[in-house]
Structures are given as C-alpha cells and as structure tokens.
Motif scaffolding. Structure first.
Motif, short mmCIF file in Angstrom:
data_model
loop_
_atom_site.label_atom_id
_atom_site.label_comp_id
_atom_site.label_asym_id
_atom_site.label_seq_id
_atom_site.Cartn_x
_atom_site.Cartn_y
_atom_site.Cartn_z
N MET A 159 0.67 -1.71 0.34
CA MET A 159 -0.19 -0.18 -0.45
C MET A 159 0.97 1.35 0.29
O MET A 159 0.36 2.59 -0.12
N ASP A 160 1.92 1.06 0.44
CA ASP A 160 3.04 2.51 0.46
C ASP A 160 3.59 2.74 -1.02
O ASP A 160 3.56 4.05 -0.98
N LYS A 161 2.82 1.85 -1.67
CA LYS A 161 3.59 2.40 -3.92
C LYS A 161 1.85 2.49 -4.01
O LYS A 161 2.13 3.51 -5.12
N VAL A 162 0.95 2.71 -3.37
CA VAL A 162 -0.74 2.70 -3.90
C VAL A 162 -0.79 4.08 -3.86
O VAL A 162 -0.65 4.97 -2.81
N ASN A 163 -0.98 5.34 -5.20
CA ASN A 163 -1.45 5.81 -4.77
C ASN A 163 -2.64 6.86 -5.36
O ASN A 163 -2.82 7.88 -5.49
N CYS A 164 -3.89 6.71 -5.99
CA CYS A 164 -4.89 6.10 -6.68
C CYS A 164 -5.90 5.19 -6.26
O CYS A 164 -6.04 4.34 -6.21
N LEU A 165 -6.78 5.61 -6.63
CA LEU A 165 -7.83 4.59 -5.85
C LEU A 165 -7.67 2.96 -6.40
O LEU A 165 -8.59 2.32 -6.73
N ASP A 166 -8.04 3.09 -7.94
CA ASP A 166 -7.87 2.14 -9.20
C ASP A 166 -6.97 1.16 -8.99
O ASP A 166 -7.17 0.07 -8.84
N ASP A 167 -5.30 1.54 -8.35
CA ASP A 167 -4.76 0.70 -7.90
C ASP A 167 -4.79 0.24 -5.90
O ASP A 167 -4.48 -0.75 -6.37
N PHE A 168 -5.54 1.40 -5.91
CA PHE A 168 -5.82 0.59 -4.84
C PHE A 168 -6.74 -0.90 -3.89
O PHE A 168 -6.51 -1.38 -3.33
N MET A 169 -7.90 -0.27 -5.22
CA MET A 169 -9.08 -1.79 -5.62
C MET A 169 -7.97 -2.74 -6.35
O MET A 169 -8.17 -3.99 -5.56
N ALA A 170 -6.85 -3.03 -6.46
CA ALA A 170 -6.05 -3.86 -7.40
C ALA A 170 -5.41 -4.69 -6.67
O ALA A 170 -5.58 -5.75 -7.23
N ALA A 171 -4.99 -3.96 -5.98
CA ALA A 171 -3.68 -3.84 -5.05
C ALA A 171 -4.56 -4.85 -3.37
O ALA A 171 -4.30 -6.31 -3.46
N TRP A 172 -5.93 -4.35 -3.25
CA TRP A 172 -6.66 -5.44 -2.72
C TRP A 172 -7.35 -7.01 -3.08
O TRP A 172 -6.81 -7.68 -2.58
N GLU A 173 -7.37 -6.61 -4.67
CA GLU A 173 -8.20 -7.80 -5.02
C GLU A 173 -6.64 -9.14 -5.64
O GLU A 173 -6.92 -10.27 -4.97
N ARG A 174 -5.70 -8.51 -5.71
CA ARG A 174 -4.27 -9.16 -5.65
C ARG A 174 -3.40 -10.15 -4.60
O ARG A 174 -3.74 -10.97 -4.86
N SER A 175 -3.41 -8.92 -3.52
CA SER A 175 -3.04 -9.73 -2.81
C SER A 175 -4.01 -10.79 -2.00
O SER A 175 -3.70 -11.62 -1.99
N TYR A 176 -5.86 -10.72 -2.08
CA TYR A 176 -6.51 -11.83 -1.47
C TYR A 176 -6.26 -12.56 -2.48
O TYR A 176 -6.12 -13.95 -1.52
#
Length: 238
Positions: free
Chosen positions: A171-188
C-alpha cells in the motif's frame, strides 16, 4: 525520511491559538475557540473556529504520507465498480466485482487442490489496513438495498473482516483508487486459504467439500449455499 535540517534556521512566530472546551455532561461534545496572536505575543480576538480556519488546520496536519488519502482519488472518472468512497484520514472505499473465475489457493492441510473456480459476486470494503468481504446474489451493479451474505471463503472473522496474515499489500506504493482496489484484489487472490476462524462455516454445508467440487470445474458457484448476515450495502456506508 524527509531531511528537515534546513528548517531549523527558520524563525516561526505564533499567529493562532486554539482553546478546546469540553462538555461536562458529554465528553464527546467539544467547542473550539480560536484566538489571534497580537504583535506582542498575546492572544486576542477570541472567536469560534471558522470553517476557513478549520480547513487550513486540516491541511497543515495532513502533510505526512501516513495521513494522506490519495489512494481514494481516481485517475479519471470513477470506475463503474465503485459503490461508495469515504474520503477522510482513515477513509475507505466500497466496490463490487461480478461473478467470475479466479485462481484460488489452498494450504495442503485442507486437501483442496489449487486451481480455477467460479466465485459469486462480491462486495469489498477496505481501507489501507483492513478488508471486509461479502457475497451477493445480484447480477449487475447492486443498490444500497442489496442484501449481503457471508463471503464463502476461509480466513474470515465473524464480523466479515479478512485475516490476511503477514501478506504485504504494497500500500505504500498505491496513490490512486484504481491501484488501491487492484492491490487488495491481487493480494487477496494471491494469498492461501488455510483455516476457518472460530470453526464456524460461512456457508451452508461443508465448506471443504464445496471447494473440492468447485475447483478446476466449470461449475458456476451455487448461490443456495450462501448464508445471509442480515445486512445490506447501506450498513457498510453509515
């Protein structure tokens, strides 16, 4: 870490003072009084903290990367999957994903093979640190009245929070909503399902047998096994 050595030579003068009054009956009720600071350093011109002063104070406090919520700002128009955004210091987003095939991973102790499987439509609610996950039976974009069901997966607490273990979401590399949602889905989906929390199955029937029957087949997810949890999407945003 930011180098702040250069500011040690700057001279700062007081310009504003705040006095917080607290109710004796209800400690959650407060009143903020602002004072200007005169040229001789004394507080003058007592007045209620104005909206303009409040915004300026919030901006000055919201300077560190830990407090910024750029992860809730979209690159452009809001993605259609987004249902709700709560933009605050500890803000969160709510979004949905339709029924889809995904790669699911299981620890060996479950005796479920890893592979592709259909999952039901899902509702995701997340901030930078926590994820709550729900299933729905609605096809297409849900409404505020859409009923929620337990997500039919392992590693879920009774309050529908996901136990992510030691997974690094980046999450330290996330700086927009699109990447935020993608990061959660990918991690899950890249994490391994390992156990039931509290030994309470989130589905009707045997959850191990359910996923043994679903993985590496073309079977759509059987929605009749979903357990209702007496919530709607409205409960996620109030």
């Amino acid at each position: 870490m930011e180098n702040i050595t250069s500011i040690f030579d700057e001279i700062y003068t007081p310009v504003k003072a705040l006095l917080i009054h607290q109710s004796q009956q209800n400690t959650e009720h407060v009143y903020v009084e602002a004072y200007d600071i005169s040229s001789n350093g004394k507080p003058v011109n007592a007045h209620p903290l104005s909206a303009k002063e409040t915004i300026a104070l919030a901006d000055s406090l919201n300077t560190s990367s830990e407090l910024k919520n750029n992860y809730l700002k979209s690159k452009g128009l809001l993605p259609d999957k987004v249902l709700y955004i709560h933009p605050s210091t500890h803000g969160f987003a709510v979004w949905y994903t339709p029924e889809q095939q995904v790669d699911v991973l299981f620890k060996e102790n479950l005796q479920i093979p890893c592979g592709r499987a259909y999952v039901p439509p899902l509702i995701w609610k997340a901030d930078k640190s926590n994820l709550q996950l729900y299933a729905i039976k609605t096809q297409g974009k849900p409404s505020i009245k859409t009923p929620l069901f337990r997500a039919p997966f392992f590693n879920l607490y009774e309050d529908d929070r996901v136990c992510m273990g030691t997974v690094d979401m980046g999450m330290d590399k996330v700086n927009c909503l699109d990447d935020f949602m993608a990061a959660w889905e990918r991690s899950y989906w890249n994490s391994y399902f390992s156990h039931l929390i509290g030994e309470i199955s989130p589905v009707g029937g045997n959850i191990v047998q359910l996923w043994q029957q679903q993985v590496n087949t073309q079977r759509k997810f059987p929605q009749d096994v979903l357990k209702a949890n007496d919530k709607t999407i409205k409960d996620l945003i109030v």
